[in-house]
Design a protein around this motif. Sequence first.
Motif, PDB file in Angstrom:
ATOM      1  N   GLY A  90     -62.571 -15.816 -42.912  1.00 26.27           N
ATOM      2  CA  GLY A  90     -62.332 -17.214 -42.577  1.00 26.27           C
ATOM      3  C   GLY A  90     -63.281 -18.058 -43.417  1.00 26.27           C
ATOM      4  O   GLY A  90     -64.405 -17.655 -43.717  1.00 26.27           O
ATOM      5  N   THR A  91     -62.836 -19.246 -43.822  1.00 27.23           N
ATOM      6  CA  THR A  91     -63.684 -19.997 -44.756  1.00 27.23           C
ATOM      7  C   THR A  91     -64.858 -20.682 -44.062  1.00 27.23           C
ATOM      8  O   THR A  91     -65.836 -21.024 -44.717  1.00 27.23           O
ATOM      9  CB  THR A  91     -62.868 -21.013 -45.573  1.00 27.23           C
ATOM     10  N   LYS A  92     -64.780 -20.859 -42.749  1.00 21.83           N
ATOM     11  CA  LYS A  92     -65.933 -21.460 -42.065  1.00 21.83           C
ATOM     12  C   LYS A  92     -67.177 -20.601 -42.307  1.00 21.83           C
ATOM     13  O   LYS A  92     -68.277 -21.118 -42.526  1.00 21.83           O
ATOM     14  CB  LYS A  92     -65.661 -21.600 -40.566  1.00 21.83           C
ATOM     15  N   TYR A 117     -66.280 -32.393 -42.692  1.00 23.08           N
ATOM     16  CA  TYR A 117     -66.295 -31.217 -41.825  1.00 23.08           C
ATOM     17  C   TYR A 117     -67.773 -30.865 -41.562  1.00 23.08           C
ATOM     18  O   TYR A 117     -68.562 -30.730 -42.512  1.00 23.08           O
ATOM     19  CB  TYR A 117     -65.584 -30.122 -42.612  1.00 23.08           C
ATOM     20  N   TYR A 120     -70.577 -28.162 -43.539  1.00 19.43           N
ATOM     21  CA  TYR A 120     -71.353 -28.301 -44.789  1.00 19.43           C
ATOM     22  C   TYR A 120     -72.817 -28.586 -44.446  1.00 19.43           C
ATOM     23  O   TYR A 120     -73.738 -28.063 -45.080  1.00 19.43           O
ATOM     24  CB  TYR A 120     -70.817 -29.440 -45.675  1.00 19.43           C
ATOM     25  N   ASN A 151     -64.087 -31.944 -50.828  1.00 21.13           N
ATOM     26  CA  ASN A 151     -63.062 -31.479 -49.893  1.00 21.13           C
ATOM     27  C   ASN A 151     -61.836 -32.386 -50.018  1.00 21.13           C
ATOM     28  O   ASN A 151     -61.808 -33.484 -49.483  1.00 21.13           O
ATOM     29  CB  ASN A 151     -63.636 -31.513 -48.462  1.00 21.13           C
ATOM     30  N   ASN A 155     -60.791 -33.221 -44.548  1.00 22.77           N
ATOM     31  CA  ASN A 155     -60.930 -33.265 -43.106  1.00 22.77           C
ATOM     32  C   ASN A 155     -62.179 -34.133 -42.894  1.00 22.77           C
ATOM     33  O   ASN A 155     -63.236 -33.757 -43.410  1.00 22.77           O
ATOM     34  CB  ASN A 155     -61.167 -31.856 -42.549  1.00 22.77           C
ATOM     35  N   ASP A 183     -63.738 -27.255 -51.244  1.00 21.39           N
ATOM     36  CA  ASP A 183     -63.078 -26.707 -50.056  1.00 21.39           C
ATOM     37  C   ASP A 183     -61.625 -27.182 -50.093  1.00 21.39           C
ATOM     38  O   ASP A 183     -61.338 -28.360 -49.866  1.00 21.39           O
ATOM     39  CB  ASP A 183     -63.820 -27.216 -48.815  1.00 21.39           C
ATOM     40  N   CYS A 185     -58.890 -26.084 -48.302  1.00 20.21           N
ATOM     41  CA  CYS A 185     -58.114 -25.397 -47.264  1.00 20.21           C
ATOM     42  C   CYS A 185     -56.829 -26.128 -46.885  1.00 20.21           C
ATOM     43  O   CYS A 185     -55.978 -25.539 -46.238  1.00 20.21           O
ATOM     44  CB  CYS A 185     -58.973 -25.066 -46.058  1.00 20.21           C
ATOM     45  N   TYR A 186     -56.664 -27.407 -47.301  1.00 16.19           N
ATOM     46  CA  TYR A 186     -55.415 -28.124 -46.993  1.00 16.19           C
ATOM     47  C   TYR A 186     -54.596 -28.387 -48.258  1.00 16.19           C
ATOM     48  O   TYR A 186     -53.727 -29.260 -48.259  1.00 16.19           O
ATOM     49  CB  TYR A 186     -55.737 -29.447 -46.288  1.00 16.19           C
ATOM     50  N   SER A 216     -58.213 -21.184 -47.554  1.00 11.89           N
ATOM     51  CA  SER A 216     -58.032 -20.607 -46.223  1.00 11.89           C
ATOM     52  C   SER A 216     -56.559 -20.331 -45.962  1.00 11.89           C
ATOM     53  O   SER A 216     -55.701 -21.109 -46.371  1.00 11.89           O
ATOM     54  CB  SER A 216     -58.544 -21.605 -45.177  1.00 11.89           C
ATOM     55  N   SER A 218     -55.673 -20.022 -42.791  1.00 17.61           N
ATOM     56  CA  SER A 218     -55.541 -20.430 -41.390  1.00 17.61           C
ATOM     57  C   SER A 218     -54.401 -21.408 -41.184  1.00 17.61           C
ATOM     58  O   SER A 218     -53.622 -21.285 -40.239  1.00 17.61           O
ATOM     59  CB  SER A 218     -56.829 -21.088 -40.904  1.00 17.61           C
ATOM     60  N   LYS A 219     -54.295 -22.403 -42.048  1.00 10.40           N
ATOM     61  CA  LYS A 219     -53.329 -23.476 -41.829  1.00 10.40           C
ATOM     62  C   LYS A 219     -52.005 -23.153 -42.524  1.00 10.40           C
ATOM     63  O   LYS A 219     -50.946 -23.338 -41.958  1.00 10.40           O
ATOM     64  CB  LYS A 219     -53.901 -24.807 -42.324  1.00 10.40           C
ATOM     65  N   ARG A 227     -58.805 -14.686 -39.273  1.00 14.38           N
ATOM     66  CA  ARG A 227     -59.980 -15.003 -40.110  1.00 14.38           C
ATOM     67  C   ARG A 227     -59.738 -14.533 -41.548  1.00 14.38           C
ATOM     68  O   ARG A 227     -60.220 -13.473 -41.978  1.00 14.38           O
ATOM     69  CB  ARG A 227     -61.283 -14.370 -39.556  1.00 14.38           C
ATOM     70  N   TYR A 303     -54.286 -34.149 -40.515  1.00 12.95           N
ATOM     71  CA  TYR A 303     -54.824 -35.166 -39.608  1.00 12.95           C
ATOM     72  C   TYR A 303     -54.340 -36.550 -40.006  1.00 12.95           C
ATOM     73  O   TYR A 303     -54.116 -36.820 -41.192  1.00 12.95           O
ATOM     74  CB  TYR A 303     -56.367 -35.154 -39.661  1.00 12.95           C
TER      75      TYR A 303
END
Length: 359
Positions: A90-92, A117, A120, A151, A155, A183, A185-186, A216, A218-219, A227, A303
């Motif tokens: 998972g990227t977190k 986010y 960071y 990012n 987010n 980052d 991830c979206y 990521s 995840s989405k 993860r 979002y």
Amino acid sequence: MIKLPDFPWDRLTPYKEVAQAHPDGIADLSIGTPVDSVPDVVRHALAAASDSPGYPQTHGTPALRAAAAGWLARQHGVTVDPEAVLPVIGTKELVAWLPTLLDVRAGDRVIFPELAYPTYDVGARLAGAEPFATDGLVALGPERVPLVWVNSPSNPTGRVLPAGHLAKVVAWARERGAIVASDECYIGLGWEEQPVSILHPDVCGGSHEGLLAVHSLSKRSNLAGYRAGFVTGDPDLVARLLEVRKHAGMIMPGPVQAAMTVALDDDAHAEEQRARYAARRSALRTALVSAGWRIEYSTAGLYLWASDGSGCWEQVRRLSESGILVAPGDFYGVAGKQHIRIAITATDERINAVVRRLQ
Ligand SMILES: Cc1ncc(COP(=O)(O)O)c(C=O)c1O
């Protein structure tokens, strides 16, 4: 003792209780967690790999690395050597530990956006460094800056940074020897604008030196529960991360590696998921605007970044009385104090409930 920020979500609890008391139940749009099923192809791959008694490879299987490189080339016009792909749990996890893994130290500043986010900031603190939120890199003094986060899509704001903007960040960082971690991830969720990777030739001029992109699953593939993510970019930096991660036991489980390989090779499920989010976003956006909210940025990602002109907590309170829970903008930085962040990740049934309640 490392001083970590307070966990802000506890402050939402009273509003959650108000929203839960709504006769038709809470519509929780405060967090961006996927709610749709894991795609069947991915579940089958996980199940087929479940007999996995041996240690997995920290570097990931060759098939996984090839799938990641293939996806980047096919979908985002980015060419990387599969050798320079490294899976993360998972990227977190990577966001929180990257400064430490890169040997960022006390006295260093880790730079990230003013609205960001929160991890960071956490990552800087875990390394003993100073978290520093700014959107104005040029205003920074001459001090050593080892790491800059970007990012896009963002987010919480859903803002997309154009290629020209990212190219300026890369040029600034290269002049100073700073690493840029992007980052992304979206990145597959552009609605009104198409996000571009830091590794795209239009941004980096064809060289990945000093650059890392974080992706990521995840989405894109509803895999938050598995993860699954990866980091790629500068081969020397990735080799350094791999070395430390091998020693530290930061290994993605073998069955998840198999599932992630299939997820990266398959675009059909990601397109279906995108279509679900597009419909939810459009319904929510229209309802919020009719109810008096102004939407800013939000051209990509999961979002809507909105304001009715009052303080963020007043907006949280007002919506909670209709059973709708959203995140206050100040969770992401002081610049968010008049905004709320609305996640578009609820089920169609809950999104329809929100639309009805806002009418
Ligand atoms: C900007 C950003 N980066 C990273 C993450 C972490 O994603 P994951 O750990 O699920 O890969 C999130 C999760 O919402 C996020 O919004």
